[in-house]
Design an enzyme around this catalytic site. Sequence first.
Site, PDB file in Angstrom:
ATOM      1  N   LYS A  25     -61.652  61.778-114.564  1.00  0.00           N
ATOM      2  CA  LYS A  25     -60.460  61.077-114.899  1.00  0.00           C
ATOM      3  C   LYS A  25     -60.245  60.178-113.763  1.00  0.00           C
ATOM      4  O   LYS A  25     -59.944  58.834-114.053  1.00  0.00           O
ATOM      5  CB  LYS A  25     -59.219  61.712-115.492  1.00  0.00           C
ATOM      6  CG  LYS A  25     -58.996  62.011-116.835  1.00  0.00           C
ATOM      7  CD  LYS A  25     -57.701  62.907-116.961  1.00  0.00           C
ATOM      8  CE  LYS A  25     -57.247  64.017-116.420  1.00  0.00           C
ATOM      9  NZ  LYS A  25     -56.075  63.997-115.390  1.00  0.00           N
ATOM     10  N   ARG A  41     -48.404  66.170-118.543  1.00  0.00           N
ATOM     11  CA  ARG A  41     -48.939  67.473-118.583  1.00  0.00           C
ATOM     12  C   ARG A  41     -48.392  68.556-119.642  1.00  0.00           C
ATOM     13  O   ARG A  41     -48.769  69.726-119.294  1.00  0.00           O
ATOM     14  CB  ARG A  41     -49.244  67.758-117.287  1.00  0.00           C
ATOM     15  CG  ARG A  41     -50.181  67.105-116.636  1.00  0.00           C
ATOM     16  CD  ARG A  41     -50.760  67.968-115.188  1.00  0.00           C
ATOM     17  NE  ARG A  41     -51.330  66.876-114.472  1.00  0.00           N
ATOM     18  CZ  ARG A  41     -52.093  66.940-113.435  1.00  0.00           C
ATOM     19  NH1 ARG A  41     -52.174  68.217-113.045  1.00  0.00           N
ATOM     20  NH2 ARG A  41     -52.542  66.091-112.787  1.00  0.00           N
ATOM     21  N   ARG A  97     -55.239  76.263-111.377  1.00  0.00           N
ATOM     22  CA  ARG A  97     -54.939  74.772-112.213  1.00  0.00           C
ATOM     23  C   ARG A  97     -55.654  74.664-113.525  1.00  0.00           C
ATOM     24  O   ARG A  97     -54.897  74.207-114.572  1.00  0.00           O
ATOM     25  CB  ARG A  97     -55.385  73.721-111.136  1.00  0.00           C
ATOM     26  CG  ARG A  97     -54.621  73.515-109.929  1.00  0.00           C
ATOM     27  CD  ARG A  97     -55.170  72.810-108.878  1.00  0.00           C
ATOM     28  NE  ARG A  97     -55.715  71.447-109.112  1.00  0.00           N
ATOM     29  CZ  ARG A  97     -56.671  70.877-108.610  1.00  0.00           C
ATOM     30  NH1 ARG A  97     -57.246  71.469-107.472  1.00  0.00           N
ATOM     31  NH2 ARG A  97     -57.083  69.792-108.726  1.00  0.00           N
ATOM     32  N   ARG A 136     -58.569  68.191-100.347  1.00  0.00           N
ATOM     33  CA  ARG A 136     -57.198  68.538-100.938  1.00  0.00           C
ATOM     34  C   ARG A 136     -56.993  69.994-100.712  1.00  0.00           C
ATOM     35  O   ARG A 136     -58.028  70.774-100.792  1.00  0.00           O
ATOM     36  CB  ARG A 136     -57.169  67.995-102.412  1.00  0.00           C
ATOM     37  CG  ARG A 136     -56.816  66.714-102.484  1.00  0.00           C
ATOM     38  CD  ARG A 136     -56.894  66.362-104.030  1.00  0.00           C
ATOM     39  NE  ARG A 136     -56.312  67.269-105.134  1.00  0.00           N
ATOM     40  CZ  ARG A 136     -55.982  67.053-106.197  1.00  0.00           C
ATOM     41  NH1 ARG A 136     -56.642  65.820-106.620  1.00  0.00           N
ATOM     42  NH2 ARG A 136     -55.506  67.947-106.925  1.00  0.00           N
ATOM     43  N   ARG A 151     -65.451  68.245-103.864  1.00  0.00           N
ATOM     44  CA  ARG A 151     -64.642  67.094-104.056  1.00  0.00           C
ATOM     45  C   ARG A 151     -64.032  66.715-102.283  1.00  0.00           C
ATOM     46  O   ARG A 151     -63.554  67.581-102.002  1.00  0.00           O
ATOM     47  CB  ARG A 151     -63.600  66.975-104.887  1.00  0.00           C
ATOM     48  CG  ARG A 151     -62.751  65.842-105.085  1.00  0.00           C
ATOM     49  CD  ARG A 151     -62.124  65.732-106.361  1.00  0.00           C
ATOM     50  NE  ARG A 151     -61.186  66.659-106.699  1.00  0.00           N
ATOM     51  CZ  ARG A 151     -60.347  66.579-107.621  1.00  0.00           C
ATOM     52  NH1 ARG A 151     -60.594  66.024-108.614  1.00  0.00           N
ATOM     53  NH2 ARG A 151     -59.600  67.642-107.620  1.00  0.00           N
TER      54      ARG A 151
HETATM   55  P1  AMP Z   1     -53.769  66.186-109.646  1.00  0.00           P
HETATM   56  O1  AMP Z   1     -54.203  65.567-108.449  1.00  0.00           O
HETATM   57  O2  AMP Z   1     -53.892  65.631-111.043  1.00  0.00           O
HETATM   58  O3  AMP Z   1     -54.986  67.254-109.576  1.00  0.00           O
HETATM   59  O4  AMP Z   1     -52.403  66.837-109.557  1.00  0.00           O
HETATM   60  C1  AMP Z   1     -52.220  67.841-108.278  1.00  0.00           C
HETATM   61  C2  AMP Z   1     -51.218  68.705-108.666  1.00  0.00           C
HETATM   62  O5  AMP Z   1     -49.811  67.966-108.871  1.00  0.00           O
HETATM   63  C3  AMP Z   1     -51.315  69.410-109.889  1.00  0.00           C
HETATM   64  O6  AMP Z   1     -51.906  70.761-109.651  1.00  0.00           O
HETATM   65  C4  AMP Z   1     -49.593  69.717-110.122  1.00  0.00           C
HETATM   66  O7  AMP Z   1     -49.177  70.768-109.214  1.00  0.00           O
HETATM   67  C5  AMP Z   1     -49.106  68.421-109.512  1.00  0.00           C
HETATM   68  N1  AMP Z   1     -48.816  67.453-110.741  1.00  0.00           N
HETATM   69  C6  AMP Z   1     -49.555  66.551-110.842  1.00  0.00           C
HETATM   70  N2  AMP Z   1     -48.930  65.856-112.140  1.00  0.00           N
HETATM   71  C7  AMP Z   1     -48.137  66.726-112.574  1.00  0.00           C
HETATM   72  C8  AMP Z   1     -47.128  66.574-113.721  1.00  0.00           C
HETATM   73  N3  AMP Z   1     -47.508  65.438-114.563  1.00  0.00           N
HETATM   74  N4  AMP Z   1     -46.274  67.464-114.022  1.00  0.00           N
HETATM   75  C9  AMP Z   1     -46.138  68.334-112.927  1.00  0.00           C
HETATM   76  N5  AMP Z   1     -46.951  68.552-112.014  1.00  0.00           N
HETATM   77  C10 AMP Z   1     -47.900  67.553-111.627  1.00  0.00           C
END
Ligand code: AMP
Length: 219
Positions: A15, A90, A176, A165, A132
């Site tokens: 994505k 989410r 996750r 990350r 990644r």
């Molecule tokens: P991502 O970069 O999209 O993989 O997000 C990394 C982390 O950020 C996730 O594992 C969550 O801990 C937090 N996070 C991202 N988007 C959300 C969301 N919409 N609601 C709550 N936590 C989020």
Amino acid sequence: MKKELIFLGPPACGKGTQTTMLAEHLKFPHIDTGSLLRAEISAGTEAGKEAKLYIDEGHLVPVQLVARIIKNRLSQDDCKNGYILDGYPRSLEQADALTKMNDEINGNEEVDFRAIYFDIDTEVLIERIVNRRSCPKCGEIYNLAFKAPKQDGICDKCGEHLTQRKDDTREIAQERFDTYFKETAPLIDYYKSRGALKTIDANGGISEVWERLLKVVND
Ligand code: AMP
């Protein structure tokens, strides 16, 4: 008509790469909640300090905290013609919060809202996550297995040193995924039942998936 595009799919389904390309293509802002939260952490804000506790465990950040950040972002002028929202909502609670925010921001204006679901075989995704790397300066995403930088550890676009990350370890990645299946996957049926869901096959290379994405965005 204003186009509101949101994206669903498991961690590392592609994505981030595709929505960054789409934002450039459509000239819409790319709003990625994970990056917004990581920026709060880097800036050392109170919100960032709280968010870090959840992100480091692979759990969702509390609903009110993310809603505040997102509403603020979606209200900005550059979202007037449309936006690409990557990583929000989410959970069912966040989906309701988004509907409310959009209604408040748009008033009576008619909008074209689509939830685009990246349907992918999940077995390969943990490997993708541990391979990644990303650029802390320009945000470009790489993968050592299939999109490696030309020079080891260096961003092709801006020359910055690439980073991994903190939550891209095998253990946190598994958390996750568990969070995704429990909290986020129910949104697929939620948007389907509202007639807003578009599904694309997200298996395959970047250009193959891109062609499929353009079809559902333009249709
Ligand atoms: P991502 O970069 O999209 O993989 O997000 C990394 C982390 O950020 C996730 O594992 C969550 O801990 C937090 N996070 C991202 N988007 C959300 C969301 N919409 N609601 C709550 N936590 C989020």
